[in-house]
Design an enzyme around this catalytic site. Structure first.
Site, PDB file in Angstrom:
ATOM      1  N   ASP A 146       0.906  -1.139   0.000  1.00  0.00           N
ATOM      2  CA  ASP A 146       0.000   0.000   0.000  1.00  0.00           C
ATOM      3  C   ASP A 146       0.947   1.190   0.000  1.00  0.00           C
ATOM      4  O   ASP A 146       1.540   1.522   1.030  1.00  0.00           O
ATOM      5  CB  ASP A 146      -0.876   0.007   1.260  1.00  0.00           C
ATOM      6  CG  ASP A 146      -1.856   1.173   1.245  1.00  0.00           C
ATOM      7  OD1 ASP A 146      -1.513   2.229   0.669  1.00  0.00           O
ATOM      8  OD2 ASP A 146      -2.946   1.043   1.809  1.00  0.00           O
ATOM      9  N   HIS A 147       1.130   1.819  -1.169  1.00  0.00           N
ATOM     10  CA  HIS A 147       2.250   2.755  -1.278  1.00  0.00           C
ATOM     11  C   HIS A 147       2.112   3.961  -0.348  1.00  0.00           C
ATOM     12  O   HIS A 147       3.091   4.631  -0.052  1.00  0.00           O
ATOM     13  CB  HIS A 147       2.475   3.191  -2.731  1.00  0.00           C
ATOM     14  CG  HIS A 147       1.399   4.060  -3.281  1.00  0.00           C
ATOM     15  ND1 HIS A 147       0.321   3.570  -3.962  1.00  0.00           N
ATOM     16  CD2 HIS A 147       1.230   5.394  -3.228  1.00  0.00           C
ATOM     17  CE1 HIS A 147      -0.459   4.568  -4.303  1.00  0.00           C
ATOM     18  NE2 HIS A 147       0.050   5.687  -3.885  1.00  0.00           N
ATOM     19  N   HIS A 207      -5.960   2.762   1.383  1.00  0.00           N
ATOM     20  CA  HIS A 207      -5.211   3.909   1.897  1.00  0.00           C
ATOM     21  C   HIS A 207      -5.883   4.573   3.104  1.00  0.00           C
ATOM     22  O   HIS A 207      -5.249   4.818   4.120  1.00  0.00           O
ATOM     23  CB  HIS A 207      -5.043   4.975   0.806  1.00  0.00           C
ATOM     24  CG  HIS A 207      -4.445   4.455  -0.458  1.00  0.00           C
ATOM     25  ND1 HIS A 207      -3.448   3.520  -0.465  1.00  0.00           N
ATOM     26  CD2 HIS A 207      -4.696   4.749  -1.765  1.00  0.00           C
ATOM     27  CE1 HIS A 207      -3.102   3.263  -1.718  1.00  0.00           C
ATOM     28  NE2 HIS A 207      -3.855   3.990  -2.527  1.00  0.00           N
TER      29      HIS A 207
HETATM   30  N1  LIG Z   1      -0.078   2.386 -12.871  1.00  0.00           N
HETATM   31  C1  LIG Z   1      -0.129   2.789 -11.634  1.00  0.00           C
HETATM   32  O1  LIG Z   1       0.145   3.958 -11.311  1.00  0.00           O
HETATM   33  C2  LIG Z   1      -0.543   1.850 -10.523  1.00  0.00           C
HETATM   34  C3  LIG Z   1      -0.641   2.356  -9.208  1.00  0.00           C
HETATM   35  C4  LIG Z   1      -0.958   1.472  -8.175  1.00  0.00           C
HETATM   36  C5  LIG Z   1      -1.177   0.141  -8.468  1.00  0.00           C
HETATM   37  N2  LIG Z   1      -1.084  -0.327  -9.753  1.00  0.00           N
HETATM   38  C6  LIG Z   1      -1.313  -1.746  -9.990  1.00  0.00           C
HETATM   39  O2  LIG Z   1      -0.197  -2.303 -10.677  1.00  0.00           O
HETATM   40  C7  LIG Z   1      -0.631  -3.298 -11.575  1.00  0.00           C
HETATM   41  C8  LIG Z   1      -0.122  -2.963 -12.972  1.00  0.00           C
HETATM   42  O3  LIG Z   1      -0.707  -1.750 -13.393  1.00  0.00           O
HETATM   43  P1  LIG Z   1      -0.211  -0.989 -14.699  1.00  0.00           P
HETATM   44  O4  LIG Z   1      -0.886   0.326 -14.673  1.00  0.00           O
HETATM   45  O5  LIG Z   1       1.279  -1.015 -14.804  1.00  0.00           O
HETATM   46  O6  LIG Z   1      -0.837  -1.894 -15.856  1.00  0.00           O
HETATM   47  P2  LIG Z   1      -0.445  -1.942 -17.396  1.00  0.00           P
HETATM   48  O7  LIG Z   1       0.202  -0.668 -17.833  1.00  0.00           O
HETATM   49  O8  LIG Z   1      -1.630  -2.440 -18.117  1.00  0.00           O
HETATM   50  O9  LIG Z   1       0.705  -3.053 -17.473  1.00  0.00           O
HETATM   51  C9  LIG Z   1       0.455  -4.394 -17.230  1.00  0.00           C
HETATM   52  C10 LIG Z   1       1.745  -5.180 -17.415  1.00  0.00           C
HETATM   53  O10 LIG Z   1       1.509  -6.531 -17.110  1.00  0.00           O
HETATM   54  C11 LIG Z   1       1.908  -7.343 -18.217  1.00  0.00           C
HETATM   55  N3  LIG Z   1       1.075  -8.551 -18.142  1.00  0.00           N
HETATM   56  C12 LIG Z   1      -0.270  -8.647 -18.300  1.00  0.00           C
HETATM   57  N4  LIG Z   1      -0.659  -9.916 -18.093  1.00  0.00           N
HETATM   58  C13 LIG Z   1       0.474 -10.622 -17.804  1.00  0.00           C
HETATM   59  C14 LIG Z   1       0.740 -11.980 -17.505  1.00  0.00           C
HETATM   60  N5  LIG Z   1      -0.260 -12.877 -17.462  1.00  0.00           N
HETATM   61  N6  LIG Z   1       2.013 -12.358 -17.240  1.00  0.00           N
HETATM   62  C15 LIG Z   1       3.026 -11.467 -17.271  1.00  0.00           C
HETATM   63  N7  LIG Z   1       2.825 -10.157 -17.553  1.00  0.00           N
HETATM   64  C16 LIG Z   1       1.574  -9.759 -17.822  1.00  0.00           C
HETATM   65  C17 LIG Z   1       1.718  -6.440 -19.409  1.00  0.00           C
HETATM   66  O11 LIG Z   1       2.466  -6.811 -20.533  1.00  0.00           O
HETATM   67  P3  LIG Z   1       1.912  -7.874 -21.622  1.00  0.00           P
HETATM   68  O12 LIG Z   1       0.568  -7.383 -22.038  1.00  0.00           O
HETATM   69  O13 LIG Z   1       2.947  -7.860 -22.674  1.00  0.00           O
HETATM   70  O14 LIG Z   1       1.834  -9.167 -20.910  1.00  0.00           O
HETATM   71  C18 LIG Z   1       2.292  -5.154 -18.832  1.00  0.00           C
HETATM   72  O15 LIG Z   1       3.707  -5.227 -18.757  1.00  0.00           O
HETATM   73  C19 LIG Z   1      -2.145  -3.352 -11.461  1.00  0.00           C
HETATM   74  O16 LIG Z   1      -2.513  -4.340 -10.551  1.00  0.00           O
HETATM   75  C20 LIG Z   1      -2.504  -1.991 -10.891  1.00  0.00           C
HETATM   76  O17 LIG Z   1      -3.710  -2.028 -10.148  1.00  0.00           O
HETATM   77  C21 LIG Z   1      -0.772   0.512 -10.778  1.00  0.00           C
END
Ligand SMILES: NC(=O)c1ccc[n+]([C@@H]2O[C@H](COP(=O)([O-])OP(=O)(O)OC[C@H]3O[C@@H](n4cnc5c(N)ncnc54)[C@H](OP(=O)(O)O)[C@@H]3O)[C@@H](O)[C@H]2O)c1
Length: 507
Positions: free
Chosen positions: A195-196, A258
């Site tokens: 939980d950042h 949060h």
């Molecule tokens: N972005 C933020 O600021 C943020 C903040 C807090 C929490 N989060 C959490 O962090 C997580 C990622 O968010 P994101 O925004 O970075 O999403 P994103 O931009 O959609 O990226 C998802 C990543 O996961 C990969 N992926 C998807 N399915 C996969 C699988 N089965 N095996 C391995 N890799 C896989 C995708 O690449 P491929 O499609 O090539 O597999 C991509 O690298 C989520 O749970 C989100 O709730 C994000």
């Protein structure tokens, strides 16, 4: 004369330990979170020489990339998003030599990943110490954890830990199931639910303020505190997260994790030690004591809202239902206001008001401890007209600091009282930029310190509190109350606190 007793075994316990040689494996290694947060954090740790002497970072995702392509992508992303600028090319060059990419679209991919990890261990002497990081969409968490187990990615020697991004489940049941799945491969003490907010300096400072000082704790209770207000306000709308947000809403996105964590830190009893067990034991007691809101009490205790079009800083912005990817009749809440009670000796009868929303006029996260007014009013009502109740405000973002509001005499003849602020500003006092929350948390996970991560029982209690509210709203034929973008939420949220003779702070 009073003496300070320092326990030499405790002193520096959390400061001294540098992480052991290890490998970080990021699933979702090409995603937004990795590019904007994780890699900039890792690069900044490298810049501060806080990473282990021998380490490697292996990104993974389904789409293929070569090591060189991966390094080039991240070079640009880190250059853009690092908190320290410009990018130190020399440090980056050494850092990038430790960066690798292995695609995992199928079983062969996971076998190739294992071979690469084993090979890197031999090459770098990392002893199969592995930190796995789940930064993929949450729907993939369970499959990836199972694959870690089936394909023997844990390694035969060394330690293994797993960091799991939010959201952890979408209700109590699914969170429990996810924990069960993870426990098939990792023990609970190897699971780091992130939980950042907990990595933010000012959030950690809540513990330091309360428990390193003698003056606050004696008044930190129902006798002196009238109520507590916790606010997490955003000016941004749903942005590109429509798919996720439509399913989540403000309750799952912000309140469940949060806001309830902030509440737990403010309300907890002093832990016996600053370690993961003692701190989390106390937090979970608060969450257990958080009174469930019954369906019949819901209207007086919980308000949900959704923004319509309006203006943010003079710029016209669309309403939630007009945003791309959002259903025209969406009932997803973008605003929540709650009144909670912690039913224990310290806090009985003291309301904890919480609110969060998108498209509010100001980006701010703060906790305000509002104290009771002086028992006897010595000065006339007229003289005290400009006096607000005393408040201790812990500002979490964006201007991190603490301020104490109290009444002072206006320098004119006769008595006129006005509220003034005594301010502590992090930046001005320490002249250094605070580390990003992800730097703190990744370093702690590498060290094996889970104090700032959420334990299974905490997550369970958090869902236990929000699940019935979400269910009641889902069952209600009424849509959320609407509020104009750029306002402080629907009028019903004002009524929620005003019915108690109080008002929201002008944050
Ligand atoms: N972005 C933020 O600021 C943020 C903040 C807090 C929490 N989060 C959490 O962090 C997580 C990622 O968010 P994101 O925004 O970075 O999403 P994103 O931009 O959609 O990226 C998802 C990543 O996961 C990969 N992926 C998807 N399915 C996969 C699988 N089965 N095996 C391995 N890799 C896989 C995708 O690449 P491929 O499609 O090539 O597999 C991509 O690298 C989520 O749970 C989100 O709730 C994000």
């Amino acid at each position: 004369m009073a003496t300070t007793i320092v326990n030499p075994l405790r002193e520096g316990l959390r400061l001294a330990r540098t992480p052991e040689p290890s490998t970080i494996v990021i699933f979702g290694g090409s995603g937004d979170l990795t590019q904007r947060k994780l890699m900039p954090a890792l690069y900044n740790l490298a810049l501060q020489r806080l990473l282990p002497g021998s380490f490697s970072i292996v990104g993974s995702a389904r789409q293929p990339l070569t090591d060189d392509q991966y390094r080039a992508e991240l070079h640009d992303a880190v250059g853009e998003h690092s908190r320290t600028k410009p990018l130190n090319e020399e440090v980056w060059k050494t850092f990038a030599e430790h960066l690798f990419f292995v695609p995992t679209p199928d079983d062969h991919g996971y076998d190739a990943l294992r071979e690469r990890l084993d090979h890197l261990d031999v090459e770098l002497g990392t002893n199969a110490n592995r930190l796995f990081y789940l930064a993929t969409p949450p729907g993939s968490y369970a499959a990836i954890v199972k694959a870690i187990g089936v394909h023997g990615l844990r390694g035969r020697t060394g330690w293994a830990r797993i960091v799991v991004e939010k959201p952890f489940g979408r209700d109590r049941q699914s969170a429990r199931e996810l924990t069960e799945t993870i426990h098939q491969v990792f023990r609970e003490d190897e699971v780091f639910r992130i939980d950042h907010y907990l990595g933010k300096e000012t959030v950690q400072n809540i513990l330091v303020m309360r428990f390193a000082n003698g003056i606050f704790e004696p008044i930190w209770n129902r006798q002196y505190v009238d109520h507590v207000q916790i606010t997490a306000a955003e000016t941004i709308g749903v942005e590109e997260r429509a798919g996720y947000y439509e399913q989540a809403g403000a309750m799952r996105d912000i309140v469940q994790n949060h806001l309830l964590q902030l509440l737990a830190l403010v309300a907890m009893e002093p832990p016996a030690a600053f370690d993961d067990k003692a701190v989390r034991d106390e937090k979970v007691k608060v969450l257990r004591a958080l009174r469930a809101i019954r369906a019949e009490d819901l209207p007086d205790h919980a308000v949900r809202g959704q923004y319509t079009h309006g203006f943010i800083e003079g710029v016209a912005v669309p309403g939630y239902r007009e945003e791309p990817g959002i259903a025209k009749d969406s009932r997803t809440e973008t605003y929540v206001a709650l009144k909670g009670f912690v039913d224990n000796w310290r806090w009985e009868g003291t309301p904890f008001y919480m609110r969060t929303g998108k498209r509010l006029p100001k980006r701010t996260t703060e906790i305000a401890i509002q104290f009771r007014v002086a028992p006897h009013q010595l000065f006339s009502r007229e003289a005290s007209a400009g006096l607000d109740p005393n408040a201790l405000v812990l500002r979490i973002q964006p201007d991190e600091g603490v301020s104490l509001k109290f009444g002072a005499k206006v320098p004119v003849q006769g008595i006129r009282i006005r509220s003034v602020n005594m301010d502590f500003d992090y930046g001005a006092s320490f002249m250094v930029d605070a580390p990003d929350a992800y730097e703190t948390l990744i370093l702690d996970a590498l060290r094996g310190d889970a104090t700032l991560f959420t334990r299974r029982d905490e997550v369970d209690q958090q869902w236990a509190f929000v699940d019935p509210i979400i269910a009641a709203w889902a069952a209600s034929p009424e849509p959320p109350y609407f509020y104009e973008a750029g306002s402080w939420g629907p009028p019903e949220a004002d009524a929620l606190i005003e019915q108690d003779g109080r008002e929201w702070r002008k944050a």
